[in-house]
Design a protein around this motif. Structure first.
Motif, mmCIF file in Angstrom:
data_model
loop_
_atom_site.group_PDB
_atom_site.id
_atom_site.type_symbol
_atom_site.label_atom_id
_atom_site.label_comp_id
_atom_site.label_asym_id
_atom_site.label_seq_id
_atom_site.Cartn_x
_atom_site.Cartn_y
_atom_site.Cartn_z
ATOM 1 N N LYS A 1 -25.741 -5.830 59.276
ATOM 2 C CA LYS A 1 -24.373 -6.006 59.747
ATOM 3 C C LYS A 1 -24.248 -7.271 60.596
ATOM 4 C CE LYS A 1 -20.730 -3.529 62.214
ATOM 5 N NZ LYS A 1 -20.389 -2.280 62.955
ATOM 6 N N ARG B 1 -24.339 -10.356 58.319
ATOM 7 C CA ARG B 1 -23.057 -10.586 57.641
ATOM 8 C C ARG B 1 -22.060 -11.232 58.602
ATOM 9 N NH1 ARG B 1 -24.084 -5.376 55.450
ATOM 10 N NH2 ARG B 1 -22.609 -4.462 56.939
ATOM 11 N N ARG C 1 -22.917 -14.912 59.015
ATOM 12 C CA ARG C 1 -22.505 -15.712 57.862
ATOM 13 C C ARG C 1 -21.013 -15.991 57.898
ATOM 14 N NH1 ARG C 1 -25.869 -12.354 53.234
ATOM 15 N NH2 ARG C 1 -27.932 -13.297 53.622
ATOM 16 N N LYS C 2 -20.222 -14.958 58.246
ATOM 17 C CA LYS C 2 -18.777 -15.120 58.320
ATOM 18 C C LYS C 2 -18.401 -16.113 59.405
ATOM 19 C CE LYS C 2 -14.494 -12.487 58.817
ATOM 20 N NZ LYS C 2 -13.908 -11.123 59.031
#
Length: 508
Positions: free
Chosen positions: A199, A202, A205-206
């Protein structure tokens, strides 16, 4: 004759102090001494000023500490939250906790405030032990402490234990390693980077994608402040801790097992709701006194109950800038499924809610009604503050540091204790060390400080004599009893200059 705006003045009789006698709290045979007044009538402002000088609702002044909680800054402790959750589970599902049901505040139980004191002592002990280490080891400890914030507490303790073993073995201090690679299954390997959850990856990366779309955004902001872009940004706090109100008024399911309602009724037989519930409230009081305080039923008659908790000398007031319920004496009734299970007797005054007494059904001791009612009264004070800004304190009566039944009041923080000599409020944390050494303490650390409202002009004191109001300077010329002046001067010193000029001292 003097003029009093807003109604009749307070009229009081004064009873000078007697010798020391048996204390009803700590059972010491010579542990209590008091001065008393009988109030024929009392304005809420006079009573507010009196309790700020150590007097209580029975209008007795004891040589005890006097605590004041600050509800606006109050945060419930873990044990407070436990009590509130216990009530919610009982109301929602009818769940009754197993094991011992006695969890009232007068019990000598370990609370978070006490646990915090022990934690502080342990911390000081550790700091003292660290002083024996050489400078290079202390520097290593400090640097490791800053760089390993995610280390679990038990791992830190293990590191300290290993230091003690090394030093005890006679090895030189420079050979001590604060952190070593643990054995398999014994903890994280600090020589390797911490594992990352999917989590978090992610989210990272965002975040990087958004930064690429907006080159002048967050990355430049970091560099402008001299901070390199971090691949491991601190995790934002998404959940704020629940407030006291959130915990108390958490919604219940439609099919809840029980219904609890708290009603505020004036302590007056002129009030229909108070009058209609008097019989049930009185029966509950008798049941409580017999079971909890081992009183005989004959000692708990309606006359005693009425005089003790119903007939208040406070004159009710409803000023436009005051709370909707007005000022005066009230009963906060806790109705469970149509039956009263607890009653909190309180006074609502210009600056505070003052807790007078609580009696409850012993069959519901498992709900910790003493703690629960105190938390409800703190929340109620916060509610009153929303309209009446100066009403911002919660008074819990006397605090006796050496008595477990009275010491629990110090667990509702932040709170202050009233200095018995200068009548200023001092944070309780500053008072506790002195109370550990002496039962009586002056909390004001300024040796030059004095009582700002001390009686400086006793002749201005107001006396009610033979249906006439006169200054004491006039009254004393008519008296021949030499003990009269000593009594009046003692009264003036205890109530202060302001109250002595507003209240009427009845002299027969």
């Amino acid at each position: 004759m003097a003029f009093w705006a807003g109604g009749s003045p307070s009229i009081v009789d004064y009873f000078p102090s007697e010798d020391f006698y048996r204390c009803g709290y700590c059972k010491n045979e010579s542990g209590s001494r008091s001065n008393g007044m009988w109030a024929h009538s009392m304005t809420v402002q006079d009573y507010q000023d009196l309790i700020d000088r150590g007097w209580r609702s029975s209008l007795f002044k004891y040589l005890f500490c006097f605590p004041r909680c600050q509800p606006l800054q109050f945060q419930p402790s873990k044990s407070h939250k436990k009590v509130l959750k216990k009530m919610l589970k009982f109301l929602a599902k009818g769940e009754v906790p197993r094991g011992s049901c006695e969890d009232e505040p007068m019990d000598s139980t370990m609370d978070d405030a006490v646990a915090g004191d022990f934690a502080l002592i342990n911390k000081l002990d550790i700091q003292c032990d660290l002083k024996t280490l050489s400078d290079d080891v202390k520097a290593s400890l400090e640097s490791e402490g800053k760089n390993s914030k995610k280390e679990e507490p038990h791992e830190l303790l293990q590191s300290q234990d290993s230091i003690g073993e090394k030093l005890g073995s006679g090895e030189p201090s420079h050979s001590v390693k604060v952190h070593t690679v643990p054995k398999p299954g014994k903890g994280a390997d600090l020589s390797k980077p911490p594992c990352r959850k999917a989590k978090e990856i992610r989210k990272e990366r965002k975040r990087l994608k958004l930064m690429q779309q907006n080159p002048a955004g967050e990355l430049e902001g970091f560099q402008a402040q001299g901070h390199p872009p971090s691949l491991f940004p601190p995790k934002a706090k998404s959940n704020q801790p629940k407030s006291l109100e959130d915990l108390i008024f958490e919604s219940l399911p439609e099919n809840a097992s029980h219904k609890l309602e708290v009603r505020l009724v004036p302590a007056s037989f002129e009030d229909p709701e108070f009058k209609s519930s008097f019989s049930q409230s009185f029966s509950l009081y008798v049941k409580y006194q017999v079971a909890i305080h081992q009183d005989l039923p004959d000692e708990c008659g309606k006359t005693e109950f009425t005089r003790f908790l119903c007939s208040s000398p406070l004159e009710a007031e409803t000023p436009p800038n005051g709370p909707d319920c007005g000022y005066g004496s009230f009963h906060q009734q806790y109705w469970l499924d149509g039956k009263i299970i607890a009653v909190g007797v309180i006074d609502i005054l210009p600056n505070c809610v003052s807790s007078v007494y609580l009696y409850y059904d012993p069959d519901y001791s498992f709900l910790s009604l003493g703690v629960y009612s105190a938390l409800r009264e703190i929340a109620f004070t916060r509610q009153l503050h929303e309209k009446t800004s100066q009403l911002s304190y919660y008074y819990m009566g006397f605090y006796i540091h050496s008595c477990p039944k009275m010491k629990y009041k110090g667990q509702y923080r932040p709170s202050d204790l009233l200095c018995p000599e200068t009548y200023v409020w001092v944070p309780i944390e500053q008072c506790l060390p002195a109370l550990e050494n002496s039962k009586y303490c002056r909390f004001n650390q300024d040796p030059e400080a004095v009582d700002e409202d001390r009686s400086t002009e006793p002749d201005r004191l107001q006396v009610f004599h033979k249906r006439a109001i006169m200054p004491y300077g006039v009254y004393k010329k008519q008296q021949k009893d030499p003990s009269e002046e000593a009594t009046v001067l003692q009264y003036a010193s205890l109530v202060g200059q302001k109250c002595s000029e507003r209240m009427l001292l009845f002299r027969n």
